[in-house]
Scaffold this active site. Structure first.
Site, short mmCIF file in Angstrom:
data_model
loop_
_atom_site.label_atom_id
_atom_site.label_comp_id
_atom_site.label_asym_id
_atom_site.label_seq_id
_atom_site.Cartn_x
_atom_site.Cartn_y
_atom_site.Cartn_z
N HIS A 183 0.71 -1.09 0.14
CA HIS A 183 0.00 -0.03 -0.23
C HIS A 183 0.72 1.27 0.10
O HIS A 183 1.75 1.27 0.70
CB HIS A 183 -1.01 0.04 1.25
CG HIS A 183 -1.65 1.51 1.49
ND1 HIS A 183 -2.79 1.43 0.38
CD2 HIS A 183 -1.49 2.63 1.91
CE1 HIS A 183 -3.34 2.77 0.95
NE2 HIS A 183 -2.58 3.52 1.68
N ASP A 234 -15.47 2.43 7.13
CA ASP A 234 -14.67 2.89 6.74
C ASP A 234 -15.11 4.19 5.65
O ASP A 234 -14.62 5.24 5.60
CB ASP A 234 -13.18 2.39 6.20
CG ASP A 234 -12.29 3.46 5.66
OD1 ASP A 234 -11.82 4.45 6.51
OD2 ASP A 234 -11.76 3.20 4.50
N ARG A 256 -14.81 12.46 7.57
CA ARG A 256 -13.44 13.24 7.93
C ARG A 256 -13.03 14.26 6.90
O ARG A 256 -12.49 15.19 7.17
CB ARG A 256 -12.65 11.96 8.12
CG ARG A 256 -12.36 11.41 9.44
CD ARG A 256 -11.71 10.05 9.25
NE ARG A 256 -10.23 10.32 8.86
CZ ARG A 256 -9.71 9.61 8.15
NH1 ARG A 256 -9.89 8.53 7.67
NH2 ARG A 256 -8.30 10.08 7.72
N SER A 269 -8.04 3.61 8.86
CA SER A 269 -8.61 3.64 7.64
C SER A 269 -8.02 2.56 6.53
O SER A 269 -8.46 1.96 5.82
CB SER A 269 -8.76 5.00 7.07
OG SER A 269 -9.55 5.06 5.73
N LYS A 284 -8.90 -1.89 5.67
CA LYS A 284 -9.29 -2.47 4.57
C LYS A 284 -8.10 -3.45 3.91
O LYS A 284 -8.47 -4.45 3.53
CB LYS A 284 -9.23 -1.29 3.48
CG LYS A 284 -10.33 -0.16 3.48
CD LYS A 284 -10.55 0.68 2.18
CE LYS A 284 -9.31 1.80 2.11
NZ LYS A 284 -9.47 2.49 3.47
#
Length: 440
Positions: A98, A177, A184, A199, A203
């Site tokens: 990620h 999320d 947010r 967050s 996932k």
């Protein structure tokens, strides 16, 4: 005036808000209830906004963040890749990566097939771009026929057959999320590290990968401009991964300068294919190889040579199969912007700075990105760079080419780039660190 408690709920939202407002610690039961109640609408947006702000200002400890993340995972489904098998019948390991987002960050495209070469399945659930940061799915959708939406069954079948998949996350993964992030975004609480970390990691953990490598960008073109905050985010996410039983490491990498020589969609696919063919810009190759080494090590694969797999065509073979499995034609011509505009070097010297944020904003304004999630992007739009920091340039030489289908966008893109470039006298040496640190 005292709020009337809802006697049908285990807790009261106002009490939860007060605890964090007063720098208290939420219990596991309070956190589980908060996430569940907000997801089903029992906590109002204004109440969750107040709680988010209290978390931004007062923080959370490791146990709170871990439980918050677990509650978000529990709001939806969790994928299971234990059915994947190697040719010898053993379980095929899974590893994912990620990135926190940057400019010219096309690394996922060559990385996923490269890691799959070595028998590790790569379930890469990716997103779309928003603002100056590009989205992996937007890039891949420049390939004719390619589709981002796969069912869980299609994803599993492709991982078994090809070894790599890059696709959109299903709506069933951590639905809490999606609702929390939207809130947010409009309440000034995106920057809260406990909420960013939960967050991202909710996932990734729900995705079911066995190991995870985080590329946390630092610099002008990154979400985190400050190295200390980027380090805190990386350490928080690594801890969350380990708490959930996912082998997790993080790399802090430089995003003051764009990665590679392209920022856009189709042009970044083109550059990624160059890397898969054994060429491409040095910084893209170096980061791709380094991340591949980390992903393979996390998955228990030692003595692999990712650089050799780029040179000899094995990674390209997996790329072609991966694109074809999702309906794309890897050999088809990519979209080309109808209009171009060249920016020239204003003086002789050494290019010492090329600001990533400025380039990202220019690409966005040209049509490569979107201001709202529902906006469309231009596949051919973007910025092609002809020099990177350290290069010797001459006055009048091309520095960048701006690409778009809508030439009226050139002016605002040029405005974004007005102070993007710094040229110093010959002999200057820009300080550039691609890798900043490793956190495990």
């Amino acid at each position: 005036m005292t709020a009337t408690p809802n006697l049908t709920e285990a807790f009261d939202a106002v009490d939860i808000i007060r605890i964090k407002r007063d720098k208290g610690v939420l219990s596991p039961a309070q956190i589980d209830w908060t996430i569940d109640a907000y997801t089903r609408g029992a906590i109002a947006d204004e109440q969750m906004a107040a709680l988010n702000m209290a978390i931004l200002l007062n923080g959370m400890d490791r146990a709170e963040i871990s439980r918050w993340t677990a509650a978000m995972i529990a709001s939806g489904e969790r994928m299971d890749f234990s059915s994947l098998r190697r040719p010898d019948g053993s379980v095929k390991p899974t590893s994912d990566k990620h990135s926190t987002g940057g400019v010219g960050d096309k690394i996922t495209l060559p990385l996923a097939p490269l890691v799959a070469v070595f028998g590790v399945a790569v379930p890469q659930l990716s997103g779309r771009g928003l603002g100056h940061t590009g989205g992996t799915l937007d890039k891949l959708e420049a390939i004719p026929g390619w589709r981002a939406a796969l069912s869980n069954e299609e994803m599993l079948a492709q991982l078994q057959d090809v070894g790599a998949v890059i696709c959109a996350a299903g709506a069933g993964l951590a639905p809490a999320d999606k609702k929390l992030y939207a809130l947010r975004d409009v309440t000034g609480t995106v920057e809260a590290i406990p909420l960013i970390a939960s967050s991202i990691m909710s996932k990734k953990i729900a995705e079911g990968t066995g190991s995870l490598v985080l590329d946390v960008k630092v610099g002008s073109g990154a979400f985190m401009k400050d190295e200390a905050r980027a380090r805190e985010l990386a350490e928080t996410m690594v801890a969350l991964g380990k708490d959930a039983g996912v082998n997790t490491v993080a790399l802090l990498t430089n995003m003051n300068t764009p990665l590679g020589l392209t920022a856009g969609n189709a042009i970044e696919v083109e550059e990624s294919v160059e890397v898969l063919a054994g060429g491409g810009p040095d910084d893209v190759v170096e980061l791709t190889v380094r991340l591949a080494e980390e992903m393979l090590a996390c998955a228990g694969v030692r003595d692999a040579d990712p650089r050799a797999a780029l040179r000899d065509g094995r990674a390209m073979d997996v790329w072609n199969r991966m694109i074809e499995a999702q309906g794309g034609d890897p050999r088809a011509a990519l979209p080309v912007a109808r209009e171009s505009d060249v920016i020239y070097a204003p003086a002789d010297g050494v290019l010492v700075e090329l600001d990533a944020m400025a380039v990202g904003v220019a690409a966005w304004r040209l049509g490569a990105g979107r201001a709202r999630k529902e906006d469309q992007v231009q596949a051919g739009a973007g910025v092609r760079m002809h020099a990177k920091p350290g290069a010797l340039v001459r006055a009048g030489e091309p520095l960048m080419t701006l690409l778009t289908d809508t030439p009226e966008k050139f002016e605002r893109a040029r405005d974004a780039l007005e102070h993007a470039v710094v040229i110093a006298p010959e002999g200057s040496r820009p300080a550039q660190r691609l890798m900043i640190d490793r956190i495990a």
